[in-house]
Design an enzyme around this catalytic site. Structure first.
Site: not given
Ligand code: ATP
Length: 338
Positions: A25, A37, A86, A116-117, A140, A142, A144, A186, A201, A262, A271
């Site tokens: 992604g 780089v 991908r 990413g991963d 990424t 995420d 993660d 996700r 929140a 709502r 993104r």
């Protein structure tokens, strides 16, 4: 001249031509990493190449010689000038062999993968299969990836999500409404947790924690009784309620008649956009270090930021271990939603 890696046969090979790609992604800040780089390679008198469309482009030989000037005016741009993709074919040995042949054909000595991963998993398998030097840069939204406190793109994406929450709060408080705001994630709740805390929140639902749907209703009811006239629930895509965000909103509305609810899905705007200063600086630091790591004889590692210093993590660990949510952050969110 840099002599560092010893391919099969123990003949020392000089690293001169290095290629960079983006994979998986897209994430804001990837361009800043590409720029870093390329320019670091030029600085050290290496010859840099860009590979378009990730592993897909590598298999097809979509490779171009880059110069320092070719990456002018991209540090501030979201997305990736190298495009990303991908690739199913890269998951096969035959596909990876084609990729290897392209690298050899283009005289590439080492590969830097920004992704990413999944991209790192492919990179690790490839590096072992063909004894080819690979360095990973975590990119990424995420956040993660094990081995780095932050991934490139996360800061920008969480700022976008926070901005969305701020705007929705204006409407929520004007109409006494309950808003469910879905943010990306996700498998990881970092975006939800950070933007949820930053946006104030009332509840934050993440994949890593199951607070239970009835506890959520109860907590919102308590907030209402305590005088709150509007509420915002930030929901990660992969939350554990077992319902999608629309079903969740309906369920809560049916069980909490005091509120009209709502749903807002922040979606792909998370993104895009100009990378934040943090992401640009992070990408610049990791991009420089990725090239320097190769020159230091490192291979099959990821460069990441830990305690504000750039550190190496074996690709194997980066893939194998899961980056867990900081307990302190969960605690903060619990205390501040009182
Ligand atoms: P994001 O976190 O943004 O989704 P990602 O790098 O995890 O990024 P993936 O789509 O999971 O994105 O992986 C990118 C590419 O890496 C895949 O399209 C595939 O080509 C390659 N890849 C992933 N897993 C493997 C694997 N097990 N073997 C070979 N290649 C792989």
């Amino acid at each position: 001249m840099y002599f560092i890696f010893e391919p099969r046969g123990n003949m020392k090979k000089q690293i001169q031509n290095i290629a960079v790609m983006t994979s998986g992604g897209d994430a804001p800040g990837m361009n800043a990493a590409i720029r870093a780089v390329i320019r670091t390679a030029v600085y050290y008198k290496l010859d840099p190449y860009g590979i378009y469309r990730g592993y897909e482009g590598l298999i097809e030989g979509d490779i171009e010689r880059f110069t320092a000037r070719k990456v002018s005016n991209i540090i501030n741009r979201g997305g990736t000038i190298l495009k990303t993709a991908r690739s199913q074919e890269f998951r096969t040995v035959e596909g990876r062999k084609k990729a290897y042949d392209q690298l050899i054909k283009n005289n590439i000595d080492a590969l830097i993968v920004i992704g990413g991963d999944g991209s790192f998993t492919g990179a690790k398998i490839f590096a072992e299969e063909f004894d080819f030097p690979v360095i990973g840069i975590p990119g990424t939204i995420d956040n993660d990836i094990f081995g780095t406190d932050f991934t490139i793109g996360f800061d920008t994406a969480s700022n976008t999500a926070t901005e969305a929450i701020d705007k929705i709060r204006d409407t929520a408080s004007s109409h006494n409404r309950l808003f469910f705001i879905e943010v990306m994630g996700r498998n990881a709740g970092f975006l939800a947790l950070y933007s949820g805390i930053a946006g104030g929140a009332e509840e934050i639902l993440i994949p890593e924690e199951n607070i239970g749907i009835d506890k959520l209703v109860e907590s919102l009811r308590r907030s209402k009784r305590a005088g709150k006239t509007s509420s915002i629930v930030v929901v990660a895509e992969g939350d554990q309620t077992g319902k999608n965000v629309f079903e969740l909103a309906k369920y809560v509305e049916n069980n909490l008649k005091e509120y009209e609810s709502r749903v807002v899905i922040v979606g792909h705007i998370q993104r895009g956009g100009c990378p934040t200063t943090f992401d640009r600086v992070l990408a610049s630091r990791l991009g420089v270090k990725a090239v320097e790591a190769l020159l230091d004889g490192q291979r099959n590692i990821m460069v990441g930021l830990k305690n504000n210093s750039v550190q190496y993590t074996p690709l194997n660990d980066a893939i194998q271990f899961t980056r867990t949510i900081n307990k302190e952050m969960l605690n903060i969110s619990e205390i501040l939603t009182t």
